[in-house]
Design an enzyme around this catalytic site. Structure first.
Site, PDB file in Angstrom:
ATOM      1  N   GLY A  90       0.801  -1.216   0.000  1.00  0.00           N
ATOM      2  CA  GLY A  90       0.000   0.000   0.000  1.00  0.00           C
ATOM      3  C   GLY A  90       0.833   1.266   0.000  1.00  0.00           C
ATOM      4  N   LEU A  94      -4.549  -5.857  -4.233  1.00  0.00           N
ATOM      5  CA  LEU A  94      -3.579  -4.774  -4.184  1.00  0.00           C
ATOM      6  C   LEU A  94      -2.180  -5.293  -3.888  1.00  0.00           C
ATOM      7  CD1 LEU A  94      -2.973  -1.723  -4.208  1.00  0.00           C
ATOM      8  CD2 LEU A  94      -3.466  -1.696  -1.750  1.00  0.00           C
ATOM      9  N   ASP A  95      -1.255  -5.042  -4.821  1.00  0.00           N
ATOM     10  CA  ASP A  95       0.168  -5.373  -4.665  1.00  0.00           C
ATOM     11  C   ASP A  95       0.417  -6.856  -4.396  1.00  0.00           C
ATOM     12  OD1 ASP A  95       0.800  -2.693  -5.037  1.00  0.00           O
ATOM     13  OD2 ASP A  95       0.703  -2.243  -2.894  1.00  0.00           O
ATOM     14  N   GLU A  96      -0.458  -7.729  -4.877  1.00  0.00           N
ATOM     15  CA  GLU A  96      -0.307  -9.161  -4.616  1.00  0.00           C
ATOM     16  C   GLU A  96      -0.257  -9.997  -5.886  1.00  0.00           C
ATOM     17  OE1 GLU A  96      -2.938 -10.750  -1.707  1.00  0.00           O
ATOM     18  OE2 GLU A  96      -2.527  -9.188  -0.221  1.00  0.00           O
TER      19      GLU A  96
END
Length: 289
Positions: free
Chosen positions: A207, A233-235
């Site tokens: 994040g 998110l960001d995965e």
């Protein structure tokens, strides 16, 4: 031999006896010359292979459809042919659109590599929700599209971006510090074709404000992660990462400054792998050959 004479064959599926022999034999019968081959078998028994070959003295004469048909229909009896896939790509530059916000370091790195023919891609356009970076992009003669998000819902803003994307039909979208979260609807248009640079060594500090998080945690290394974008998110699957040592003397601002150097290099390394068809997606993992 020019780049256009070369092709990349990608194969993945359950491992079984004779797969490498099968592929090399078919290429030999089609009078094709293998110049590089990589393969990997995962602990779960999944087989991945990347074969780069050249078409010889008459690159336009070999029948690509016939080659793929023979590869698929003459697999060894031990192979589960229904779960083995083949993809054949010409070895050429990929067409991309870059998305940015205000930070210049990653975009600048890509523009310079593009200008000196080191990117393995053609940058068709740059899209941004601010016009801060337009003067930089204009120096390289690349179209810049300023599409403000102000006064629009996220869906309205992304719809406007997609209309611009439709002009260029990019093979990949590169988020070079694009600081807005994309909706599932946007991602759906480019499955496993959006590459993002995250200013953290994921999965740590997901994040916003990762350098502030890192500073407060007292970390001894900072890093950057290039990954494909999915709906988490960001995965998304991680393509490349790197780190740099820091200590208690580094402020959060110092870490951010040091981290920018890592970010631009990691993004460039990841794109080189993606644009050269070296990355397979297996679940939420990226297999790099």
């Amino acid at each position: 031999m020019t780049q256009s004479d070369k092709h990349i064959l990608l194969m993945d599926g359950p491992d079984s006896k004779g797969l490498i022999y099968h592929v090399t034999g078919v290429l030999f019968r089609h009078n094709l010359n293998i110049i590089h081959n990589d393969e990997y078998v995962s602990p779960s028994g999944q087989f991945f292979m990347r074969t780069e070959f050249e078409a010889g003295v008459a690159p336009d004469t070999f029948d690509k459809a016939a080659l793929l048909h023979e590869l698929q229909t003459t697999l060894p009896d031990s192979a589960n042919s229904g779960k083995i896939s083949f993809r054949l790509n010409p070895k050429r530059k990929k067409a991309i659109v870059v998305m940015v916000t205000k930070e210049h370091h990653c975009l600048g790195e890509l523009l310079i590599r593009y200008a000196f023919d080191e990117l393995d891609a053609d940058i068709l356009a740059v899209v941004s929700n601010y016009n801060v970076l337009q003067p930089l992009v204009s120096k390289f003669g690349i179209p810049f599209h300023y599409i403000s998000h102000e006064g629009k819902t996220r869906e309205e803003h992304e719809a406007a971006i997609l209309r611009t994307m439709a002009i260029y039909e990019p093979e990949y979208v590169v988020l070079a510090k694009y600081m807005r979260v994309l909706t599932p609807e946007f991602v759906r248009h480019f499955p496993n074709r959006i590459v993002n640079i995250h200013h953290s060594f994921l999965p740590a500090f997901i994040g916003a404000n990762p350098y502030r998080q890192a500073y407060e945690r007292g970390v001894k290394i900072i890093g950057a992660t290039a990954h494909f974008v999915n709906n988490d998110l960001d995965e998304g699957p991680i393509i490349a990462q790197n780190v740099k040592e820091v200590d208690h003397r580094h402020t959060a601002a110092d870490m951010a400054t040091e981290g920018k150097d890592v970010e631009k290099i990691v993004l460039s390394q990841a794109l080189k792998l993606v644009f050269n068809d070296r990355v397979f997606i297996s679940g939420n993992r990226a297999i790099v050959l």
